[in-house]
Write a protein that holds these residues in place. Structure first.
Motif, PDB file in Angstrom:
ATOM      1  N   UNK A 155       0.831  -1.196   0.000  1.00 19.47           N
ATOM      2  CA  UNK A 155       0.000   0.000   0.000  1.00 19.47           C
ATOM      3  C   UNK A 155       0.873   1.257   0.000  1.00 19.47           C
ATOM      4  N   UNK A 156       0.310   2.378  -0.434  1.00 19.72           N
ATOM      5  CA  UNK A 156       1.103   3.619  -0.472  1.00 19.72           C
ATOM      6  C   UNK A 156       1.425   4.119   0.923  1.00 19.72           C
ATOM      7  N   UNK A 157       2.506   4.884   0.991  1.00 15.64           N
ATOM      8  CA  UNK A 157       2.928   5.434   2.271  1.00 15.64           C
ATOM      9  C   UNK A 157       2.343   6.822   2.443  1.00 15.64           C
ATOM     10  N   UNK A 158       2.360   7.269   3.677  1.00 14.98           N
ATOM     11  CA  UNK A 158       1.734   8.541   4.010  1.00 14.98           C
ATOM     12  C   UNK A 158       2.727   9.686   3.912  1.00 14.98           C
ATOM     13  N   UNK A 159       2.172  10.873   3.878  1.00 18.53           N
ATOM     14  CA  UNK A 159       2.989  12.072   3.909  1.00 18.53           C
ATOM     15  C   UNK A 159       2.931  12.622   5.320  1.00 18.53           C
ATOM     16  N   UNK A 160       4.070  12.725   5.939  1.00 21.52           N
ATOM     17  CA  UNK A 160       4.096  13.280   7.279  1.00 21.52           C
ATOM     18  C   UNK A 160       4.261  14.786   7.208  1.00 21.52           C
ATOM     19  N   UNK A 161       4.038  15.407   8.326  1.00 23.13           N
ATOM     20  CA  UNK A 161       4.147  16.858   8.382  1.00 23.13           C
ATOM     21  C   UNK A 161       5.580  17.291   8.176  1.00 23.13           C
ATOM     22  N   UNK A 162       5.765  18.193   7.253  1.00 19.32           N
ATOM     23  CA  UNK A 162       7.085  18.712   6.951  1.00 19.32           C
ATOM     24  C   UNK A 162       7.197  20.101   7.560  1.00 19.32           C
TER      25      UNK A 162
END
Length: 169
Positions: A155-162
C-alpha cells in the motif's frame, strides 16, 4: 474556621435551564433538518466504497527494500529507541563486508500508536507508515509484523508533516 457561603440572587431568566435546553434542542433540530434532505455526504457504502483518507493518515508500516530484495534498513537502532510505545523489536546483524542489516525486525501493530516517529528518525528512509487501516486479525500475535511481512506491504505510504512546508503544499 467557619466557611462563608455566599448565595447569589439571580433573575428567573438566568437561573432557568429551560433557555439553555431550548437553545441546544434548536441546534440539534437544525442539524437534523439539514441532514434529512441529502444523506449522500454522511453515509458511505463501506466496504464497497471507502472514504478518501487524509494524505497524512498513518496506518500499517511498510519496509522499503533494495532492488535485490534486501531490506533497506541498516539496523541503526534509532526507531526502537525513539518509539514511545516500545513496539519495535530490532536485532542487528553484520555481513562479511561490514554492512549492517536487521536479523529480527518486528513491529507490534496492536501496540503502535502510529505517531510516525520511526519514519521521521530513520536515516535511510527505510520504514514508513502507510495508508492501510484495515488490519483486523483473529489473534493478538498476528498483529506482530515481522520483516518479511513489512516488506510485503504494497500500500502507499503517508505524507508526514514537513516543518519546512507547514501548509502541506
Amino acid at each position: 474556621m467557619a466557611i462563608n457561603v455566599k448565595v447569589m440572587k439571580r433573575s428567573a431568566g438566568k437561573s432557568s435551564y429551560m433557555r439553555a435546553t431550548l437553545k441546544g434542542m434548536s441546534l440539534t433540530f437544525r442539524h437534523m433538518a439539514k441532514s434529512a434532505g441529502d444523506r449522500s455526504e454522511l453515509t458511505i457504502q463501506y466496504p464497497d466504497v471507502k472514504k478518501e483518507l487524509s494524505p497524512r493518515w498513518r496506518g500499517t508500516h511498510v519496509m522499503e527494500q533494495h532492488e535485490d530484495g534486501r531490506p533497506k534498513c541498516v539496523a541503526c537502532g534509532l526507531c526502537p529507541t525513539i518509539c514511545p510505545a516500545n513496539c519495535i523489536k530490532l536485532v542487528p546483524g553484520e555481513d562479511d563486508q561490514g554492512n549492517r542489516y536487521p536479523i529480527v525486525y518486528e513491529i507490534d501493530e496492536f501496540r503502535c500508536i502510529f505517531c510516525g516517529m520511526c519514519q521521521e528518525v530513520c536515516p535511510v528512509e527505510a520504514i514508513h507508515v502507510g495508508n492501510h487501516y484495515e488490519n483486523a486479525e483473529f489473534t493478538r500475535h498476528n498483529f506482530v509484523y515481522d520483516l518479511d511481512r513489512l516488506m510485503a506491504q504494497t500500500h502507499p505510504v503517508t505524507l508526514l508533516w514537513d516543518p519546512s512546508d507547514p501548509a502541506g503544499e
